[in-house]
Write an enzyme that holds these catalytic residues in place. Structure first.
Site, PDB file in Angstrom:
ATOM      1  N   HIS A  70       1.796   4.639  -2.811  1.00  0.00           N
ATOM      2  CA  HIS A  70       1.804   6.084  -2.546  1.00  0.00           C
ATOM      3  C   HIS A  70       3.034   6.765  -3.152  1.00  0.00           C
ATOM      4  O   HIS A  70       3.097   7.990  -3.168  1.00  0.00           O
ATOM      5  CB  HIS A  70       1.763   6.351  -1.043  1.00  0.00           C
ATOM      6  CG  HIS A  70       0.379   6.364  -0.473  1.00  0.00           C
ATOM      7  ND1 HIS A  70      -0.628   7.157  -0.978  1.00  0.00           N
ATOM      8  CD2 HIS A  70      -0.179   5.653   0.544  1.00  0.00           C
ATOM      9  CE1 HIS A  70      -1.729   6.959  -0.288  1.00  0.00           C
ATOM     10  NE2 HIS A  70      -1.498   6.044   0.637  1.00  0.00           N
ATOM     11  N   HIS A 127      -6.281   8.844  -2.465  1.00  0.00           N
ATOM     12  CA  HIS A 127      -6.851   7.503  -2.481  1.00  0.00           C
ATOM     13  C   HIS A 127      -7.971   7.433  -3.522  1.00  0.00           C
ATOM     14  O   HIS A 127      -9.142   7.259  -3.192  1.00  0.00           O
ATOM     15  CB  HIS A 127      -7.374   7.134  -1.096  1.00  0.00           C
ATOM     16  CG  HIS A 127      -6.292   6.987  -0.085  1.00  0.00           C
ATOM     17  ND1 HIS A 127      -6.020   7.928   0.869  1.00  0.00           N
ATOM     18  CD2 HIS A 127      -5.390   5.999   0.102  1.00  0.00           C
ATOM     19  CE1 HIS A 127      -5.008   7.531   1.617  1.00  0.00           C
ATOM     20  NE2 HIS A 127      -4.595   6.371   1.162  1.00  0.00           N
ATOM     21  N   HIS A 157       0.831  -1.205   0.000  1.00  0.00           N
ATOM     22  CA  HIS A 157       0.000   0.000   0.000  1.00  0.00           C
ATOM     23  C   HIS A 157       0.867   1.257   0.000  1.00  0.00           C
ATOM     24  O   HIS A 157       0.631   2.188  -0.783  1.00  0.00           O
ATOM     25  CB  HIS A 157      -0.893  -0.041   1.237  1.00  0.00           C
ATOM     26  CG  HIS A 157      -1.767   1.145   1.413  1.00  0.00           C
ATOM     27  ND1 HIS A 157      -3.111   1.123   1.164  1.00  0.00           N
ATOM     28  CD2 HIS A 157      -1.487   2.409   1.816  1.00  0.00           C
ATOM     29  CE1 HIS A 157      -3.618   2.316   1.405  1.00  0.00           C
ATOM     30  NE2 HIS A 157      -2.658   3.110   1.806  1.00  0.00           N
ATOM     31  N   GLU A 158       1.889   1.278   0.862  1.00  0.00           N
ATOM     32  CA  GLU A 158       2.743   2.461   0.945  1.00  0.00           C
ATOM     33  C   GLU A 158       3.570   2.649  -0.321  1.00  0.00           C
ATOM     34  O   GLU A 158       3.867   3.780  -0.712  1.00  0.00           O
ATOM     35  CB  GLU A 158       3.655   2.371   2.174  1.00  0.00           C
ATOM     36  CG  GLU A 158       2.916   2.306   3.502  1.00  0.00           C
ATOM     37  CD  GLU A 158       1.896   3.421   3.656  1.00  0.00           C
ATOM     38  OE1 GLU A 158       2.124   4.524   3.124  1.00  0.00           O
ATOM     39  OE2 GLU A 158       0.861   3.178   4.301  1.00  0.00           O
TER      40      GLU A 158
END
Length: 344
Positions: free
Chosen positions: A237, A243, A233-234
């Protein structure tokens, strides 16, 4: 610990396991205490969090002008004041280290590009760096940093190294050309509130990635597979801060790539290594994960649920869903008990 009189108020504030004593006027407010801490310990007010036990709990910036005499449970035998926050000097040091690492990477990339320009073009078509190519040293986490003030930092360093060297993570980072200067662990106490628990943090699209490795009580480490999922998930980013649908699509893509390239486990099972805690994994599945975008590029926290459309359910909806699930399980157990009695 505190001593409140008609003249002065003496408070003991614990920071990183060390007590600090402050003397304040009897009518001092929470803002006054925060300002005194900033002047004495050089921790900026905006970086401070005060955990007041047993109640009212966590207090964050901006602090209210509430009198300490009414806010603090001074007469409670369990009263304790804990300060969470990083001194300005440490923040500056971390930023300087990050900038230095980035400069080294840029210089290395420039030298590599100059070297490649002098070589004859390969006969086959070029493409993404693979794990066996020189690019595997570029698309990785270049520095690992455990928190030295927490117990057993050497184990945290081993955990971070395991994530860095995970075949699935390496393959995904090489494919997407992710080069992250610093991978570090997160202090659970500094990222826990009564409503949420932050699991991961990406600063400025990949300059620093922080992960919650430890349990909340510091008595162990969380499930490796759950943390690896947070890391996916990171990494997303590094491309998308918001999101939105693009972000969630990339997150899902990276998760699949990591599972597919994990040749040790084939994306199907885990070995009984010291970091694997089956009970922790089961609990994580029951507590739904969600994100709340932060100024640093995104945070991954527990306390909400991302639905299929990419939105976020409210806390009330989550609680309702959890209650329905508990009732469904209880009905199934009662049905099984009834059938067992009937057979007897």
């Amino acid at each position: 610990m505190a001593d409140s009189t008609t003249s002065d108020m003496t408070l003991t504030v614990h920071h990183h396991g060390k007590p600090h004593t402050f003397t304040l006027p009897p009518d001092a407010t929470l803002q006054d205490l925060s300002s005194t801490i900033a002047q004495t310990l050089n921790i900026p007010i905006e970086n401070q969090k005060l955990l007041i036990a047993p109640k009212p709990g966590m207090q964050k910036h901006p602090f209210a002008p509430t009198p300490l005499s009414t806010l603090l449970p001074l007469t409670s035998p369990k009263f304790k004041l804990t300060l969470l926050g990083t001194p300005a000097q440490e923040i500056e040091s971390l930023n300087a280290q990050t900038a230095e690492t980035r400069q080294r990477l840029e210089a290395r990339a420039a030298a590599a590009a100059k070297h490649r320009s002098r070589r004859p073009a390969p006969s086959s078509a070029g493409g993404i760096h693979t794990l066996s190519s020189g690019g595997s040293n570029t698309y990785t986490f270049h520095r690992l940093l455990p928190l030295s003030y927490l117990p057993n930092p050497s184990r945290s360093l081993e955990f971070l190294a395991r994530l860095r060297d995970d075949p699935g993570i390496r393959a995904a980072m090489a494919k997407h050309r992710f080069s992250v200067p610093l991978l570090t662990e997160m202090d659970p106490a500094e990222h826990t509130t009564s409503e949420s628990r932050t699991l991961g943090l990406n600063r400025n699209k990949g300059e620093v990635i922080e992960l919650r490795l430890r349990t909340d009580a510091y008595d162990g480490y969380r499930d490796y597979r759950t943390i690896r999922k947070t890391l996916c998930h990171e990494l997303a980013h590094c491309v998308f801060s918001e999101h939105d649908r693009d972000f969630w699509d990339l997150t899902a893509q990276i998760e699949k790539e990591v599972e597919r390239a994990d040749w040790k486990h084939g994306g199907r099972r885990l070995t009984d290594e010291e970091f694997y805690n089956p009970g922790d994994w089961e609990r994580e599945k029951d507590v739904t994960a969600v994100d709340e975008r932060g100024w640093t590029g995104g945070e991954f926290v527990l306390g909400g649920l991302r639905d299929e459309s990419g939105g976020v359910e409210s806390r009330r909806e989550i609680i309702a869903r959890a209650a329905e699930e508990r009732m469904r399980r209880e009905r199934e157990r009662e049905k099984e008990r009834g059938e067992g009695t009937g057979r007897g």
